[in-house]
Design a protein around this motif. Structure first.
Motif, PDB file in Angstrom:
ATOM      1  N   LEU A  38       0.823  -1.218   0.000  1.00 14.14           N
ATOM      2  CA  LEU A  38       0.000   0.000   0.000  1.00 14.14           C
ATOM      3  C   LEU A  38       0.855   1.265   0.000  1.00 14.14           C
ATOM      4  O   LEU A  38       0.462   2.276  -0.570  1.00 14.14           O
ATOM      5  N   GLN A  39       2.016   1.203   0.612  1.00 16.43           N
ATOM      6  CA  GLN A  39       2.912   2.360   0.561  1.00 16.43           C
ATOM      7  C   GLN A  39       3.351   2.610  -0.880  1.00 16.43           C
ATOM      8  O   GLN A  39       3.392   3.753  -1.323  1.00 16.43           O
ATOM      9  N   VAL A  40       3.636   1.555  -1.608  1.00 17.20           N
ATOM     10  CA  VAL A  40       4.096   1.688  -2.987  1.00 17.20           C
ATOM     11  C   VAL A  40       2.940   1.965  -3.948  1.00 17.20           C
ATOM     12  O   VAL A  40       3.021   2.847  -4.792  1.00 17.20           O
ATOM     13  N   ASN A  41       1.853   1.214  -3.810  1.00 23.27           N
ATOM     14  CA  ASN A  41       0.779   1.246  -4.804  1.00 23.27           C
ATOM     15  C   ASN A  41      -0.358   2.213  -4.502  1.00 23.27           C
ATOM     16  O   ASN A  41      -1.173   2.489  -5.383  1.00 23.27           O
ATOM     17  N   ALA A  42      -0.428   2.713  -3.259  1.00 22.08           N
ATOM     18  CA  ALA A  42      -1.507   3.652  -2.909  1.00 22.08           C
ATOM     19  C   ALA A  42      -0.959   4.907  -2.232  1.00 22.08           C
ATOM     20  O   ALA A  42      -1.726   5.686  -1.672  1.00 22.08           O
ATOM     21  N   ASN A  43       0.355   5.082  -2.259  1.00 24.01           N
ATOM     22  CA  ASN A  43       1.005   6.244  -1.632  1.00 24.01           C
ATOM     23  C   ASN A  43       0.648   6.395  -0.159  1.00 24.01           C
ATOM     24  O   ASN A  43       0.514   7.506   0.348  1.00 24.01           O
ATOM     25  N   ALA A  44       0.471   5.266   0.531  1.00 24.12           N
ATOM     26  CA  ALA A  44       0.128   5.293   1.954  1.00 24.12           C
ATOM     27  C   ALA A  44       1.348   5.633   2.794  1.00 24.12           C
ATOM     28  O   ALA A  44       2.433   5.115   2.554  1.00 24.12           O
ATOM     29  N   ASN A  45       1.146   6.524   3.750  1.00 22.15           N
ATOM     30  CA  ASN A  45       2.195   6.830   4.724  1.00 22.15           C
ATOM     31  C   ASN A  45       1.998   6.023   6.003  1.00 22.15           C
ATOM     32  O   ASN A  45       2.958   5.676   6.675  1.00 22.15           O
ATOM     33  N   VAL A  46       0.744   5.764   6.344  1.00 19.04           N
ATOM     34  CA  VAL A  46       0.389   5.012   7.548  1.00 19.04           C
ATOM     35  C   VAL A  46      -0.648   3.972   7.134  1.00 19.04           C
ATOM     36  O   VAL A  46      -1.537   4.261   6.334  1.00 19.04           O
ATOM     37  N   VAL A  47      -0.529   2.767   7.695  1.00 12.29           N
ATOM     38  CA  VAL A  47      -1.453   1.677   7.379  1.00 12.29           C
ATOM     39  C   VAL A  47      -1.809   0.942   8.662  1.00 12.29           C
ATOM     40  O   VAL A  47      -0.937   0.662   9.484  1.00 12.29           O
ATOM     41  N   SER A  48      -3.094   0.636   8.843  1.00 16.84           N
ATOM     42  CA  SER A  48      -3.521  -0.229   9.946  1.00 16.84           C
ATOM     43  C   SER A  48      -4.679  -1.078   9.459  1.00 16.84           C
ATOM     44  O   SER A  48      -5.248  -0.815   8.391  1.00 16.84           O
ATOM     45  N   GLU A  49      -5.021  -2.094  10.247  1.00 15.98           N
ATOM     46  CA  GLU A  49      -6.116  -2.953   9.815  1.00 15.98           C
ATOM     47  C   GLU A  49      -6.851  -3.543  11.006  1.00 15.98           C
ATOM     48  O   GLU A  49      -6.290  -3.720  12.081  1.00 15.98           O
ATOM     49  N   ASN A  50      -8.120  -3.840  10.763  1.00 15.40           N
ATOM     50  CA  ASN A  50      -8.953  -4.611  11.670  1.00 15.40           C
ATOM     51  C   ASN A  50      -9.364  -5.869  10.931  1.00 15.40           C
ATOM     52  O   ASN A  50      -9.683  -5.809   9.738  1.00 15.40           O
ATOM     53  N   VAL A  51      -9.359  -6.995  11.642  1.00 16.82           N
ATOM     54  CA  VAL A  51      -9.855  -8.241  11.062  1.00 16.82           C
ATOM     55  C   VAL A  51     -10.913  -8.809  11.998  1.00 16.82           C
ATOM     56  O   VAL A  51     -10.955  -8.484  13.184  1.00 16.82           O
ATOM     57  N   ALA A  52     -11.765  -9.658  11.440  1.00 13.94           N
ATOM     58  CA  ALA A  52     -12.810 -10.289  12.248  1.00 13.94           C
ATOM     59  C   ALA A  52     -13.300 -11.538  11.535  1.00 13.94           C
ATOM     60  O   ALA A  52     -13.014 -11.754  10.352  1.00 13.94           O
ATOM     61  N   TYR A  53     -14.088 -12.324  12.270  1.00 15.09           N
ATOM     62  CA  TYR A  53     -14.610 -13.583  11.750  1.00 15.09           C
ATOM     63  C   TYR A  53     -15.943 -13.895  12.414  1.00 15.09           C
ATOM     64  O   TYR A  53     -16.128 -13.630  13.611  1.00 15.09           O
TER      65      TYR A  53
END
Length: 164
Positions: A99-114
């Motif tokens: 995402l830093q390379v392909n979406a110019n993201a400086n910061v990335v986080s995520e939530n997952v669930a099931y």
């Protein structure tokens, strides 16, 4: 020198030896990661994004923009979790780098669930968890989500947030 003291040194030498054989830089390897085409949004995904943005508004925060590259990367992780039948943040560093390379993201986080059966259920669970809530209320500009069902009909979710 005894073996216990020599082992860490040998591990470092071996690691340096293996990594120096590559002619590609890390940036070239990451650039080579192809981001798949994002699948069309499902109703549950749209509802989750609307609920998250509605919550952000109640907190005086700006709404987040949906982002197809983020969705595509989220989809790859949801597909992976279904494949291994485990909810996790495995390989997060690779998603972040992509995402830093392909979406110019400086910061990335995520939530997952099931296992949640509704948008309200998964969003409420995230809001009741301090670390997940921090991501929802974080200083981000874009987000997207992937929600997929396994063969038994159980939902898996990956919600990624980025700041550009």
């Amino acid at each position: 020198m005894n073996a216990a003291k020599l082992l860490p040194f040998l591990a470092i030498v071996a690691l340096l030896g293996f990594t120096s054989c590559s002619s590609e830089s890390i940036e070239e390897q990451i650039d080579a990661i192809e981001v798949p085409v994002a699948p069309e949004a499902k109703l549950i995904e749209i509802e989750i994004m609307e609920l998250i943005n509605a919550h952000r508004i109640t907190q005086g925060l700006p709404t987040l923009n949906d982002h197809n590259t983020v969705k595509a990367v989220a989809f790859t992780h949801t597909d992976y979790m279904i494949e291994v039948d485990n909810v996790s943040h495995d390989n997060f560093f690779q998603r972040k780098e992509s995402l830093q390379v392909n979406a110019n993201a400086n910061v990335v986080s995520e939530n997952v669930a099931y296992g949640f059966n509704s948008a309200e259920g998964v969003v409420n669970a995230w809001l009741n968890s301090p670390s997940h809530r921090d991501n929802i209320e974080g200083d981000y500009t874009d987000f997207d989500i992937s929600a997929e069902q396994n063969n038994e009909g159980k939902w898996f979710f990956t919600n990624i947030f980025i700041k550009r």
